[in-house]
Design an enzyme around this catalytic site. Structure first.
Site, mmCIF file in Angstrom:
data_model
loop_
_atom_site.group_PDB
_atom_site.id
_atom_site.type_symbol
_atom_site.label_atom_id
_atom_site.label_comp_id
_atom_site.label_asym_id
_atom_site.label_seq_id
_atom_site.Cartn_x
_atom_site.Cartn_y
_atom_site.Cartn_z
ATOM 1 N N HIS A 99 0.838 -1.207 0.000
ATOM 2 C CA HIS A 99 0.000 0.000 0.000
ATOM 3 C C HIS A 99 0.876 1.262 0.000
ATOM 4 C CE1 HIS A 99 -2.780 -2.917 2.128
ATOM 5 N NE2 HIS A 99 -3.518 -2.528 1.110
ATOM 6 N N VAL A 153 4.703 -5.749 -4.485
ATOM 7 C CA VAL A 153 5.785 -5.643 -3.492
ATOM 8 C C VAL A 153 5.839 -6.983 -2.752
ATOM 9 C CG1 VAL A 153 6.603 -4.416 -1.443
ATOM 10 C CG2 VAL A 153 5.475 -3.158 -3.288
ATOM 11 N N SER A 172 -2.710 -8.584 3.063
ATOM 12 C CA SER A 172 -3.268 -8.617 4.427
ATOM 13 C C SER A 172 -3.610 -10.048 4.817
ATOM 14 C CB SER A 172 -4.535 -7.775 4.478
ATOM 15 O OG SER A 172 -4.220 -6.463 4.089
#
Ligand code: PAF
Length: 306
Positions: free
Chosen positions: A58, A199, A209
């Site tokens: 993020h 990433v 998550s």
């Protein structure tokens, strides 16, 4: 801190730090008012929509957003309608305090944290939905019916209210990115959609998550999904004449390692269609369960024109 110092010393004209001061709003009216004032001042706006539980993936979107526009907005909203029955909506990690800390350190202008009533004023049972045909029913869409309609619906609400010049999404959810780009094209929305590279953790696992659902032994096993895709990419580069065999081998490897793969699929990067021999930009995409976590990943492959 920065604003106090500036207020005390009128001679300080340059910012003491590059980090903007973060405001938080939870209502659509507040969001529109703040963004409207920036637009009136001629500032460009970048939006990073998220469901919170922020990680470096993020933050890479946020970093790019700050380069793309004068004002950056992050939204945090766990969108119920993109979760199917029995999926993890109820246990999706909610870490707003930590997220705010990270964002404050990292720097943005506005955090938007709406509640359900703001984004779904008529409830979520018989509300208006946005459906992006074709792209939504393949790959993940086959296993998660309604998921991409849920994503498209909430993203259009965010775009309509934040009116950003640019909105950024990660390429880990590659199919989601294409669904959103197609929706923006079809609905003629005046926004540029930017996809950002995946990433990864040091061992190759794509940041997500949902990695938090993995037990320690599963977490050690999880990067195999990425290594399997890389091996499939090598096979594709060496001899791409039998795509199904490459997909089958990858599925088999994952099964042998204790994953429950839903699919491994080689597709045209542009539109996720079946590749033809002329296509040079391909994606290998996978979704696989490992214990309680549904992991998705993809690698992009560029072939030499034949
Ligand atoms: O990728 C996500 O986090 C979500 O699907 C999104 C785009 C924020 C919509 O809820």
């Amino acid at each position: 801190m920065r604003s106090n110092l500036q207020a005390e010393d009128k001679h300080i004209t340059a910012p003491l730090t590059e980090t903007p001061i973060m405001e938080t709003v939870s209502s659509l009216a507040g969001l529109r008012a703040q963004i409207g004032s920036w637009q009136q001042a001629g500032h460009s706006i970048a939006l990073v929509p998220t469901m919170g539980n922020l990680h470096d993936g993020h933050l890479s979107l946020l970093r790019r957003a700050r380069e793309c526009a004068e004002r950056t907005v992050v939204s945090i909203f766990v969108n119920p309608i993109q979760f199917g029955k029995g999926e993890d909506y109820d246990k999706y990690p909610s870490t707003l305090a930590e997220d705010k800390n990270k964002l404050e350190k990292y720097g943005l202008d506005l955090l938007f944290t709406p509640d359900l009533g703001q984004l779904y004023p008529g409830g979520t049972d018989a509300d208006t939905r946005v459906n992006v045909p074709e792209l939504s029913n393949i790959l993940c869409g086959k296993f998660r019916p309604g998921h991409f309609s849920g994503v498209a619906t909430v993203v259009v609400k965010l775009l309509a209210n934040a009116q950003p010049d640019v909105a950024l999404f990660g390429e880990k959810d590659y199919q989601q990115l294409l669904v959103i780009k197609r929706m923006v094209r079809d609905l003629c929305l005046p926004v540029e959609i930017v996809g950002m590279p995946i990433v990864r953790e040091a061992d190759g696992l794509a940041m997500s998550s949902r990695n938090a659902y993995l037990a320690p032994a599963q977490r050690r096993q999880a990067p195999l999904i990425y290594h399997t895709l890389r091996a499939a990419a090598d096979s594709l580069r060496q001899d791409g004449s039998d795509l199904e065999a490459i997909e089958r081998d990858a599925m088999h490897g994952l099964e042998q390692a204790g994953f429950r793969p839903e699919y491994v699929s080689i597709r045209r990067s542009e539109d996720l269609g079946a590749p033809t021999p002329q296509d040079t930009r391909l994606s290998i995409l996978a979704a696989a369960w490992l214990g309680p976590a549904r992991l998705i990943d993809n690698v992009q492959v560029r072939l030499n024109p034949s």
